[in-house]
Design a protein around this motif. Sequence first.
Motif, PDB file in Angstrom:
ATOM      1  N   GLU A 254       0.915  -0.964   0.030  1.00 25.11           N
ATOM      2  CA  GLU A 254       0.127  -0.280  -0.083  1.00 25.11           C
ATOM      3  C   GLU A 254       0.197   1.765  -0.070  1.00 25.11           C
ATOM      4  O   GLU A 254       0.979   1.739  -0.672  1.00 25.11           O
ATOM      5  CB  GLU A 254      -0.418   0.035   1.318  1.00 25.11           C
ATOM      6  N   ARG A 255       1.979   1.459   0.652  1.00 29.67           N
ATOM      7  CA  ARG A 255       3.314   2.319   0.905  1.00 29.67           C
ATOM      8  C   ARG A 255       3.222   2.270  -0.213  1.00 29.67           C
ATOM      9  O   ARG A 255       4.678   3.889  -0.914  1.00 29.67           O
ATOM     10  CB  ARG A 255       3.718   2.195   2.200  1.00 29.67           C
ATOM     11  N   ALA A 256       3.824   2.314  -1.338  1.00 28.71           N
ATOM     12  CA  ALA A 256       5.319   1.983  -2.439  1.00 28.71           C
ATOM     13  C   ALA A 256       4.458   2.850  -3.443  1.00 28.71           C
ATOM     14  O   ALA A 256       3.316   2.766  -3.347  1.00 28.71           O
ATOM     15  CB  ALA A 256       5.475   0.399  -2.747  1.00 28.71           C
ATOM     16  N   TYR A 257       5.301   3.486  -3.724  1.00 28.85           N
ATOM     17  CA  TYR A 257       5.190   4.307  -4.984  1.00 28.85           C
ATOM     18  C   TYR A 257       4.206   5.124  -4.948  1.00 28.85           C
ATOM     19  O   TYR A 257       2.846   5.206  -5.690  1.00 28.85           O
ATOM     20  CB  TYR A 257       4.742   3.184  -6.628  1.00 28.85           C
ATOM     21  N   HIS A 258       3.961   6.376  -3.949  1.00 27.45           N
ATOM     22  CA  HIS A 258       3.181   7.084  -3.509  1.00 27.45           C
ATOM     23  C   HIS A 258       1.670   6.988  -3.538  1.00 27.45           C
ATOM     24  O   HIS A 258       0.999   7.876  -3.148  1.00 27.45           O
ATOM     25  CB  HIS A 258       3.266   8.392  -5.036  1.00 27.45           C
ATOM     26  N   ARG A 259       1.401   5.638  -2.953  1.00 28.92           N
ATOM     27  CA  ARG A 259       0.200   5.198  -2.441  1.00 28.92           C
ATOM     28  C   ARG A 259      -1.032   5.428  -3.774  1.00 28.92           C
ATOM     29  O   ARG A 259      -1.951   6.256  -2.867  1.00 28.92           O
ATOM     30  CB  ARG A 259      -0.062   5.746  -1.517  1.00 28.92           C
ATOM     31  N   SER A 260      -0.589   5.890  -4.771  1.00 28.12           N
ATOM     32  CA  SER A 260      -1.718   5.816  -5.717  1.00 28.12           C
ATOM     33  C   SER A 260      -2.072   4.568  -6.271  1.00 28.12           C
ATOM     34  O   SER A 260      -2.413   5.137  -7.306  1.00 28.12           O
ATOM     35  CB  SER A 260      -1.018   6.516  -6.686  1.00 28.12           C
ATOM     36  N   HIS A 261      -2.656   3.565  -5.447  1.00 27.95           N
ATOM     37  CA  HIS A 261      -3.118   2.342  -6.192  1.00 27.95           C
ATOM     38  C   HIS A 261      -3.222   1.338  -5.390  1.00 27.95           C
ATOM     39  O   HIS A 261      -3.853   1.611  -4.586  1.00 27.95           O
ATOM     40  CB  HIS A 261      -1.681   1.727  -6.546  1.00 27.95           C
ATOM     41  N   LEU A 262      -5.096   0.842  -5.501  1.00 32.19           N
ATOM     42  CA  LEU A 262      -5.616   0.343  -5.255  1.00 32.19           C
ATOM     43  C   LEU A 262      -5.219  -1.310  -4.712  1.00 32.19           C
ATOM     44  O   LEU A 262      -4.324  -1.922  -5.825  1.00 32.19           O
ATOM     45  CB  LEU A 262      -6.724  -0.196  -5.579  1.00 32.19           C
ATOM     46  N   VAL A 263      -4.443  -1.808  -3.622  1.00 36.76           N
ATOM     47  CA  VAL A 263      -4.342  -3.112  -3.266  1.00 36.76           C
ATOM     48  C   VAL A 263      -5.448  -3.854  -2.350  1.00 36.76           C
ATOM     49  O   VAL A 263      -6.531  -3.676  -1.788  1.00 36.76           O
ATOM     50  CB  VAL A 263      -2.997  -3.132  -2.578  1.00 36.76           C
ATOM     51  N   SER A 264      -5.217  -5.248  -3.417  1.00 35.68           N
ATOM     52  CA  SER A 264      -6.524  -6.101  -2.859  1.00 35.68           C
ATOM     53  C   SER A 264      -5.668  -8.144  -2.830  1.00 35.68           C
ATOM     54  O   SER A 264      -5.119  -8.000  -2.913  1.00 35.68           O
ATOM     55  CB  SER A 264      -7.361  -6.612  -3.582  1.00 35.68           C
ATOM     56  N   ARG A 265      -6.600  -8.424  -1.487  1.00 34.37           N
ATOM     57  CA  ARG A 265      -6.234  -9.604  -1.410  1.00 34.37           C
ATOM     58  C   ARG A 265      -6.880 -10.504  -1.954  1.00 34.37           C
ATOM     59  O   ARG A 265      -8.424 -10.787  -1.506  1.00 34.37           O
ATOM     60  CB  ARG A 265      -5.477 -10.048   0.010  1.00 34.37           C
ATOM     61  N   PHE A 266      -6.424 -11.346  -3.492  1.00 34.30           N
ATOM     62  CA  PHE A 266      -7.792 -11.856  -4.194  1.00 34.30           C
ATOM     63  C   PHE A 266      -7.661 -13.533  -2.777  1.00 34.30           C
ATOM     64  O   PHE A 266      -8.985 -14.094  -2.494  1.00 34.30           O
ATOM     65  CB  PHE A 266      -7.506 -12.290  -5.121  1.00 34.30           C
TER      66      PHE A 266
END
Length: 694
Positions: A254-266
Motif C-alpha cells: 500500500e505504501r509503495a510508490y506514493h500510495r496511488s494504487h489499489l491493493v487487494s488480497r484475492f
Amino acid sequence: MTPASRPTSVGLASWLGLREASLLLACAPAGGLLVGTVDLATSSGFADPGMALAFALVAVFYAAQLAVTLARPAWTDTWWAPVILTTSALSSPLFTTFLVDPRPPIVWFWLLEPVVVLAAYLCRPAHAALVTVGCLGCGWIFLALSGIDVAGHAHAVAAGAAAIVLPGVVAALVLGRVRRRERSVLEQTRLDPVTGVLNRRGLEHELSEWSERGRGAEPVCLVSIHLDSFDEAASAWGGAAADQVMARVAVALERAYHRSHLVSRFVDHEFIVVSDIDPDLLVPSLLRAVRVASPQRPVTASAGVVSGIPLDLLAEGQLVPMVEQARQRVTAAQLSAAGVDAQEFEPGTYVPVPVPQPVPAAPPREEEVEAPDLPGSDARVLGWWLAGTGVLLSAVPRRPEQSTPVDVAVYAACLVVACAGMWVAQSESGHPRVGRALVALTLPVTVLVVMNVPTVEARYLVVVLAAYPATIAGVLLDRVWAQWMVVLLPVSFVLATAIGPTALPHALSVTILGVGLVAVTALLAAMVRRRRLTSLNRLHVLTLTDPTTGVLTRAGLAREFLDLPPARRTGILLVSVLPRGAEGQGTALEADLAVVATSLHELARGRGVVGRVSGRDLVLVVPGADRLALLRRRLQQDLGERSAEVQTLVGLAYTDDHSEGGLWQAVNEADDAVRRQTNGDQGPSHLVPVDATP
C-alpha cells in the motif's frame, strides 16, 4: 449473462448511507452561506469595493466546501467533516468583518448547537470532542465581538454553553454509536481480516467508484503479486507468523510508490494491484517493498502484469478474467531473473468472458425489522437527556421581579421532567410512552423559560433551548414524533424570540433560520435512525455471503445452521469442484462454482442452507434428510443438464449434534469421504449409512 448486463456491486457509500451523511454535513456550509446572506441583508452594505470582494471570497469559500461535500460523499468519514464543521461555526465573524453596521455575532450563538450535534454523529469521538471545543471557542469569539460583559452574564453564558454541549453528548451516545457500528461492519464487508487491505468486494467497489468519477476510459494496469514458495515457508513459521508476514507485505504494498494504487488480497498469498501508473515504474517498487517488508522472515515475489486495460472493462465484471491473465504471466515471471512478466492488453482480440450470476442472497429475517418502541440503550439516553434538560431549564436565569403562579408551574414542570427522566433512565423497560410525554412537556416549558430571561443578551444565549423538543425527537424518537415536533417548531421559536419584555431585535431572521436548519437536522437525523437498521442488516448479510457464488460464507453457514429447526439428524452434502486445467483456470472455477451453487440452492428448496466452506468446496445442510444419496443423484443430474464441463466429487455425512461444533465435525467427515475418492478409494464410505448408499 454478458458482462455488460451484469449488475454492478452496490456502492459502499450507498450501503453506509454516506450520501445521507454528506447531506447532513452539507447543512454546515449551507448554513454558513445563509448566515452571510442574512448578515448582508440586515447591514449597511460595504465600505468599499475591496470589502465587497473579500466578502465574496468568503462566500466562495463556503460554496466550494458545499460543492466538494456533495461531490465526495466518502470524504464525510475522514478529516474533512471536522474541518468543515469547525469553519462553519466561524461564518458569522468572517462575514461581518467586511460589513458596515452588521448585526452582532451573538445573534448566531444558538447555531453552534446544530454544529455540535452534526459533529457527534458524523465524526469519530476524538474529532467530535475537538469540534465541540472549537464551537465553544467560537462562542467566546461571538461574545467578545458583540461586546458582551461575560462576568455580568456568567450565569447565562454557563447555561448557553451547557445548552450547546448537552445535545452533542446525547447525539454522540445515540447516533455516534450507530455510526461506529456502521464503520465496524463496513470493515468486515470490504477489508481482508488478516491484512487489512481490500478484499475482492472492496476492490470491485473501488473500481466502480473510479469509473463513476469519469475515469472509465483511462487505461490501467493490473498486477498479480505472488509470494514465492510461501506455502512451504508458512508451514515452517506457523499460521500466526505467516499471517503477520502477510500483513506486513500488504502494508508495504500500500505504501509503495506514493500510495496511488489499489491493493487487494484475492486468495491465499496473492495480492492484486490496480493502478494508472506506468507499470515499468510501479512494479519494481512493489517487488522491492515485498522484499523489505519483513526483515526477520524475508519473502520474495513474482509479478504478472497486464497493462492498458480500460477501467470500464474491470468495473463491468471483467476483473476476474483480467486477474487470470495476470496469473498466467506469474508462471513466466517465476522463471525470469527480474521476477516480472508483462503483456499488453489487446482490445481488438479480447472477447469478454460471461460472468456467472451469483445466487440471490436471502433477505434479512423478519425479527430483525425495527421495532416501534425505543431500544433499551436509547431509552436510557432519553431519560438522562430529559433529566439534564430539566436541571438546565431550572438553572436558566429569570427576571427577579417576576414571581407568578406561572413561574411556580414552570419550576414544578422542570422538576417533573428531571425526576421522571431519571426514572425512565433507570427503568428496565424504558417506558417509551412516558418518555414521549415528557418530550411533549418540554415544548411549553422551554418556551416559557426563554420568554422570562432577564436580558436580550442572555436570551440570545439560551434561545437554542426552543429547538430542544425537535432535536430530541429527531435523535431519539420515531419519524412521526419528529415530524410533529418540527411542525410545532415555528410556534415555539416565535414565542421564544418575539414575545415578552426582552424580545429579540432580530427575532424574524433568527426564527426563519432556526426553524429551517433545526427542522432539516431533526428530520434527517430521524431518517438516518429509521434507515440505519435496514442498512446494517444489508451490510450484515453481505458479510455472511460469498461474493462469487452468493451462498453463505463459513460464518453465515454456522449462523443459519443454528437457526434451523432441530432435527433427529441433519444431512451434510459436501461438493468439491474439480479444476478444469491451466488455461482460464480461475475464470472456469468461478463459473463452475456458480453453477454448483445454483443447483444446490434448488435442491435446498427452503428446507436447508448452502454455504461455501473453502476455495472449491460447497456444502448443503438439510435437517431431517435420511436419504442424502437421492439428493446426490439429483445434483448430478441437474449439473449434467446445466453444464457438462463441471466435474465434482461429493461427500456425505450426518450429525445429530445441533451445534456449531457438530456442524464442522460432520463437514470434516464429508471432506474425508471426498479425499478418499481423490486417492482412488471407490469403496463405500463408513460415513454414509447403509440405507443411504446408492
